[in-house]
Design a protein around this motif. Structure first.
Motif, PDB file in Angstrom:
ATOM      1  N   GLY A  72       0.801  -1.242   0.000  1.00  0.00           N
ATOM      2  CA  GLY A  72       0.000   0.000   0.000  1.00  0.00           C
ATOM      3  C   GLY A  72       0.825   1.279   0.000  1.00  0.00           C
ATOM      4  O   GLY A  72       0.632   2.146  -0.867  1.00  0.00           O
ATOM      5  N   PRO A  73       1.787   1.436   0.955  1.00  0.00           N
ATOM      6  CA  PRO A  73       2.547   2.694   0.987  1.00  0.00           C
ATOM      7  C   PRO A  73       3.339   2.936  -0.307  1.00  0.00           C
ATOM      8  O   PRO A  73       3.487   4.080  -0.742  1.00  0.00           O
ATOM      9  CB  PRO A  73       3.494   2.505   2.186  1.00  0.00           C
ATOM     10  CG  PRO A  73       2.776   1.513   3.066  1.00  0.00           C
ATOM     11  CD  PRO A  73       2.041   0.589   2.147  1.00  0.00           C
ATOM     12  N   THR A 104       1.671   6.449  -7.014  1.00  0.00           N
ATOM     13  CA  THR A 104       0.496   7.117  -7.597  1.00  0.00           C
ATOM     14  C   THR A 104       0.744   8.625  -7.642  1.00  0.00           C
ATOM     15  O   THR A 104       0.456   9.296  -8.635  1.00  0.00           O
ATOM     16  CB  THR A 104      -0.775   6.793  -6.775  1.00  0.00           C
ATOM     17  OG1 THR A 104      -0.927   5.379  -6.763  1.00  0.00           O
ATOM     18  CG2 THR A 104      -2.021   7.426  -7.355  1.00  0.00           C
ATOM     19  N   THR A 105       1.331   9.149  -6.556  1.00  0.00           N
ATOM     20  CA  THR A 105       1.637  10.581  -6.509  1.00  0.00           C
ATOM     21  C   THR A 105       2.813  10.909  -7.424  1.00  0.00           C
ATOM     22  O   THR A 105       2.751  11.834  -8.234  1.00  0.00           O
ATOM     23  CB  THR A 105       2.007  11.000  -5.057  1.00  0.00           C
ATOM     24  OG1 THR A 105       0.969  10.528  -4.209  1.00  0.00           O
ATOM     25  CG2 THR A 105       2.178  12.485  -4.926  1.00  0.00           C
ATOM     26  N   ILE A 156       2.406   1.816  -3.353  1.00  0.00           N
ATOM     27  CA  ILE A 156       1.397   2.176  -4.364  1.00  0.00           C
ATOM     28  C   ILE A 156       1.029   3.658  -4.207  1.00  0.00           C
ATOM     29  O   ILE A 156       0.969   4.407  -5.196  1.00  0.00           O
ATOM     30  CB  ILE A 156       0.116   1.315  -4.180  1.00  0.00           C
ATOM     31  CG1 ILE A 156       0.421  -0.153  -4.435  1.00  0.00           C
ATOM     32  CG2 ILE A 156      -1.028   1.835  -5.021  1.00  0.00           C
ATOM     33  CD1 ILE A 156       0.209  -0.629  -5.820  1.00  0.00           C
ATOM     34  N   ASP A 157       0.795   4.091  -2.941  1.00  0.00           N
ATOM     35  CA  ASP A 157       0.415   5.494  -2.714  1.00  0.00           C
ATOM     36  C   ASP A 157       1.515   6.432  -3.188  1.00  0.00           C
ATOM     37  O   ASP A 157       1.272   7.436  -3.851  1.00  0.00           O
ATOM     38  CB  ASP A 157       0.155   5.754  -1.210  1.00  0.00           C
ATOM     39  CG  ASP A 157      -1.078   5.001  -0.736  1.00  0.00           C
ATOM     40  OD1 ASP A 157      -1.859   4.549  -1.604  1.00  0.00           O
ATOM     41  OD2 ASP A 157      -1.242   4.833   0.492  1.00  0.00           O
ATOM     42  N   TYR A 158       2.756   6.057  -2.851  1.00  0.00           N
ATOM     43  CA  TYR A 158       3.890   6.897  -3.226  1.00  0.00           C
ATOM     44  C   TYR A 158       3.998   7.016  -4.747  1.00  0.00           C
ATOM     45  O   TYR A 158       4.157   8.108  -5.300  1.00  0.00           O
ATOM     46  CB  TYR A 158       5.181   6.301  -2.633  1.00  0.00           C
ATOM     47  CG  TYR A 158       6.425   7.033  -3.055  1.00  0.00           C
ATOM     48  CD1 TYR A 158       6.824   8.210  -2.418  1.00  0.00           C
ATOM     49  CD2 TYR A 158       7.193   6.564  -4.116  1.00  0.00           C
ATOM     50  CE1 TYR A 158       7.955   8.898  -2.827  1.00  0.00           C
ATOM     51  CE2 TYR A 158       8.325   7.242  -4.536  1.00  0.00           C
ATOM     52  CZ  TYR A 158       8.704   8.404  -3.888  1.00  0.00           C
ATOM     53  OH  TYR A 158       9.818   9.087  -4.301  1.00  0.00           O
ATOM     54  N   SER A 185      -4.617   3.428 -12.388  1.00  0.00           N
ATOM     55  CA  SER A 185      -3.993   2.838 -11.213  1.00  0.00           C
ATOM     56  C   SER A 185      -2.664   2.188 -11.567  1.00  0.00           C
ATOM     57  O   SER A 185      -2.343   1.996 -12.741  1.00  0.00           O
ATOM     58  CB  SER A 185      -4.932   1.857 -10.511  1.00  0.00           C
ATOM     59  OG  SER A 185      -5.488   0.978 -11.432  1.00  0.00           O
ATOM     60  N   GLU A 228      -7.178  10.170 -11.552  1.00  0.00           N
ATOM     61  CA  GLU A 228      -8.124   9.395 -10.726  1.00  0.00           C
ATOM     62  C   GLU A 228      -8.517   8.062 -11.373  1.00  0.00           C
ATOM     63  O   GLU A 228      -8.632   7.039 -10.702  1.00  0.00           O
ATOM     64  CB  GLU A 228      -9.370  10.291 -10.566  1.00  0.00           C
ATOM     65  CG  GLU A 228     -10.344   9.846  -9.535  1.00  0.00           C
ATOM     66  CD  GLU A 228      -9.960  10.327  -8.122  1.00  0.00           C
ATOM     67  OE1 GLU A 228     -10.873  10.381  -7.331  1.00  0.00           O
ATOM     68  OE2 GLU A 228      -8.775  10.615  -7.823  1.00  0.00           O
ATOM     69  N   SER A 274       1.201   0.679 -15.083  1.00  0.00           N
ATOM     70  CA  SER A 274       0.115   1.629 -14.826  1.00  0.00           C
ATOM     71  C   SER A 274      -0.711   1.845 -16.083  1.00  0.00           C
ATOM     72  O   SER A 274      -0.239   1.604 -17.201  1.00  0.00           O
ATOM     73  CB  SER A 274       0.677   2.962 -14.307  1.00  0.00           C
ATOM     74  OG  SER A 274       1.577   3.513 -15.237  1.00  0.00           O
TER      75      SER A 274
END
Ligand code: PMP
Length: 383
Positions: free
Chosen positions: A68-69, A75-76, A71-73, A85, A82, A238
């Protein structure tokens, strides 16, 4: 036990054979595609390595799409809209495999440039795609041929490596990127953009991804092998979320998820304040090596051979007058230099134009100079 029919059609890897021969200490190998081990940023990973001992959760089964962390990193960092992914893969090679298995039925047409990346040919061969090729010039694929191919074959996807192609080192021009994207949209062909060498640019400014011009008709594969290390086996895919969801389903059956401790280690590395400096160091080392190789080639190659200049990546492509490049590679090996002959990179090897792929990232400057002397000597004997 008998192997499957699709595997029977895949030839054994010539590169693996030549790499085995090249492990002889008297041979200088320009055959592989290996980054230099001394660039691996192990010191930048040490703080995270220590932290991992207090993170039992990362040693548990994890989410198929990725940690998760991380993926979040990403994505930014990738500025994903939006509707898009990212998922983590076990190297970008797995991303290719997942795409092939999620989307290709036997006989579906996949377009590739010729020459092309061997690992992609294997993956699409295994799912029995009908591989159709277009020729490549200095600024990318031949655009007229590509359009004709889209019209005639109604392909499902076009797979390409627009930044510092393996094996030719070609980097597509901006106009070609825009044109290819427009064609993919017009003919409803998914663009599969494989970009493992993109960060290894040592001259000029980065160009936009082709996917930037067709974000809803493309899947983008990135690799952490060249900027972190290949042994981590991590890549990222992505695209539009509805394109990525089927890949997650295939990955569940393939390996459940990529190693979570390795993903945590990668995240720590990417966030390290010295990571940009590490990237600068890699680019500068490879630029120096490239310049040594290229200027030696310019001085010593026979007149009827052409080495193509590059702005980054890991390879130089040397075009030769028509000859048996396998026999030539054998002679060169006997002369103490290992290289890869061009037919290996063609889906139809008999259509290959005579050339050699030379890698410049994993030999010292002295070794590169010596390799070119041996190469020139061998070429003068044979051509
Ligand atoms: N694509 C291309 C064009 C490559 O050359 C490679 C191997 N270097 C890969 C994908 C696979 O890279 P990895 O799985 O290490 O990310």
């Amino acid at each position: 036990m008998e192997i499957s029919d699709s595997l029977k059609r895949i030839p054994s890897s010539y590169i693996r054979e030549i790499l085995a021969a090249a492990s002889d200490k008297n041979v200088i190998s320009l055959a592989g595609g290996l980054p230099d081990e001394k660039t691996f940023p192990i010191d930048l990973m040490t703080p995270t390595l220590a932290e991992l001992s207090c993170m039992p959760n990362v040693f548990q089964y994890g989410a198929t799409a990725g940690y998760g962390p991380l993926i979040d990193y990403l994505t930014t960092r990738f500025q994903l809209p939006e509707s898009h992914s990212v998922m983590i893969t076990t190297g970008s090679q797995q991303g290719l495999d997942l795409i092939a298995r999620a989307y290709i039925n036997p006989g579906d047409v996949v377009v590739m440039e010729a020459p092309s990346y061997l690992g992609a040919m294997q993956v699409f061969g295994l799912v029995q795609a009908n591989i159709v090729t277009v020729s490549q010039n200095e600024s990318g694929p031949d655009l007229d041929e590509l359009e004709q191919c889209f019209k005639t074959h109604s392909p499902k996807m076009f797979y390409a490596v627009p930044d510092f192609h393996n094996p030719t080192g070609v980097c597509w021009s901006l106009a070609t990127r825009q044109h290819v994207a427009a064609l993919c949209i017009e003919y409803k062909v998914a663009f599969i953009e494989d970009a493992p060498y993109r960060e290894l640019r040592f001259t000029g400014e980065a160009l936009p991804f082709v996917s930037d011009f067709c974000p809803n008709d493309s899947i983008l594969l990135r690799s952490f092998s060249k900027i972190a290390s290949p042994g981590l086996r991590l890549g990222a895919v992505s695209g539009k979320s509805e394109f990525i969801a089927p890949l997650i389903k295939v990955k569940q059956g393939a390996d459940l998820h990529s190693s979570v401790p390795m993903q945590a280690l990668l995240l720590g590395l990417l966030q390290h304040e010295d990571f940009p400096l590490h990237m600068e160091n890699i680019r500068s080392l490879y630029q120096t090596r490239y310049q040594v190789l290229f200027s030696a080639l310019e001085k010593q190659l026979p007149e009827n051979c052409t080495a193509h200049a590059v702005d980054g990546g890991m390879f130089v492509w040397v075009e030769l007058p028509p000859c048996d490049t396998f026999a030539l590679a054998k002679t060169l090996l006997a002369n103490g230099v290992a290289v890869v002959p061009s037919p290996v990179f063609y889906p139809q090897p008999d259509q290959a134009r005579a050339a050699l792929r030379l890698n410049f990232t994993n030999a010292t400057e002295e070794a590169l100079e010596e390799a070119v002397s041996r190469l020139a000597q061998g070429l003068n004997q044979v051509i």
